[in-house]
Design a protein around this motif. Sequence first.
Motif, PDB file in Angstrom:
ATOM      1  N   LEU A  93       0.736  -1.160   0.064  1.00 13.91           N
ATOM      2  CA  LEU A  93      -0.004   0.171   0.150  1.00 13.91           C
ATOM      3  C   LEU A  93       0.808   1.244  -0.016  1.00 13.91           C
ATOM      4  O   LEU A  93       0.567   2.218  -0.802  1.00 13.91           O
ATOM      5  N   LYS A 141      -6.337  -0.278  -4.258  1.00 20.53           N
ATOM      6  CA  LYS A 141      -5.949   0.243  -3.065  1.00 20.53           C
ATOM      7  C   LYS A 141      -7.048   0.516  -1.906  1.00 20.53           C
ATOM      8  O   LYS A 141      -6.645   0.306  -0.847  1.00 20.53           O
ATOM      9  N   LEU A 144      -7.173  -2.695  -0.138  1.00 20.15           N
ATOM     10  CA  LEU A 144      -5.705  -2.838   0.714  1.00 20.15           C
ATOM     11  C   LEU A 144      -5.952  -2.198   2.000  1.00 20.15           C
ATOM     12  O   LEU A 144      -5.688  -2.937   2.869  1.00 20.15           O
ATOM     13  N   ILE A 145      -6.390  -1.052   1.969  1.00 21.26           N
ATOM     14  CA  ILE A 145      -6.461  -0.202   3.057  1.00 21.26           C
ATOM     15  C   ILE A 145      -7.651  -0.939   4.012  1.00 21.26           C
ATOM     16  O   ILE A 145      -7.194  -0.976   5.272  1.00 21.26           O
ATOM     17  N   VAL A 369      -3.145   6.151   5.561  1.00 20.49           N
ATOM     18  CA  VAL A 369      -2.150   5.486   4.453  1.00 20.49           C
ATOM     19  C   VAL A 369      -0.808   6.564   4.742  1.00 20.49           C
ATOM     20  O   VAL A 369       0.272   6.022   4.956  1.00 20.49           O
TER      21      VAL A 369
END
Length: 401
Positions: A93, A141, A144-145, A369
């Motif tokens: 990430l 993305k 993934l978070i 992030v």
Amino acid sequence: MDKVIERIGEALDIQIEEDVTALIECVKKDTGFSDGKPVAAFTIYKCLLHWKCLEAERTSVFDQLIHIIISAIEDGDNNNQMAYWLSNASTLLFLIQESLKRPPPRSWRNGRIAMGPSSDLAETEDAHEIVQLKYPALLFKKRLIANVEKMYGVICENMKKELGSLLVSSIQAPPTSEGVLISERSHGKDSQSNHWQGIVDCLKTLLNTLKENFVPQKIVQKIFARIFSYINVKMFNSLVLRRECCSFRNGEYVKAGLAELELWCSHANKEYAGSAWDELQHVRQCTRFLTLHQKDRIPYQDITDNLCPILSLQQLYRICTLYWDDNGNTPHVSTDVISIIRILMTEESSNASSNSFLLEDSFSMPFSVDDLSTSLQVKDFENVKPAAQLSKHPAFQFLCN
């Protein structure tokens, strides 16, 4: 000519599918770490760059990668596996996020260096070649978070289960305890006080697991902050719910145990423990009050400004009225202080949120992030080696560049 082009395209699609399958089969296994960084994450990222998947309008590789992570989460009781994939997912990430800010290093892009009459021109043009994510990559993305948040949440839940019974046993002093927990435990005289050592051992084991899997420090800090927040809630609520716990001697017992947690934080250092110790403010201030001598002489202002500034009026009132002197010479706070607190509570009665003296176990610490940038830097990956299994494959020679 159109048919030739079509066949070439089909052949390339087949080759890419085969390469994707090879990548998936490789990263399903534990590929370990290189120079303190997860090999799988670095290998996946280099492949995504080379195949230009981040800029593709359509690709199946992201779904297959997410499926691997989800499968790992399903085995949630295995903290080691959870930490391994937390390390890989968060690192991947980070790398994707950084590719949105600046172009990846030349050696990671394989042939995407701008052509020009001079190397200076190539550098200049290349510097603007920042990856533009298309919808599949943006969705990847986002997922993934979500999975990173879920994994470190699962690790915290596992710790809650481990610590639950230990905390129940650690909140009340044994009948013979005289507030000398540490010295007695060191001689093995107090089996009940070993529950405090059990708590510390759980923290040590988890920290070692996270460090062995090179989980980014910022995430490690958040994990322990969440765990200590849970400890704070469980212990404080026990003290203010159970009269037998809200006494001078029991306060000394808990205070001695908290000293062991402080020592653990010191040994773990700020880089891993982070703000964990600060999460115990309620129980720390409560035990500070319980172990205070001459409570009858302390004015209200000193209690709220110096002794227990973080506690609400309801919490102060509960502790002051529930406290009992099992030491024989540590009296209650004065009736004047109780009266002041009662009056102020009445004035605030319209505020519904102030009606309870208990803490809520919200257990919510959102993941950002940007937090990863404080633990990781792109330059830290300069000496990382990709998966050896793929590096020997003819179609993956770009990994060695």
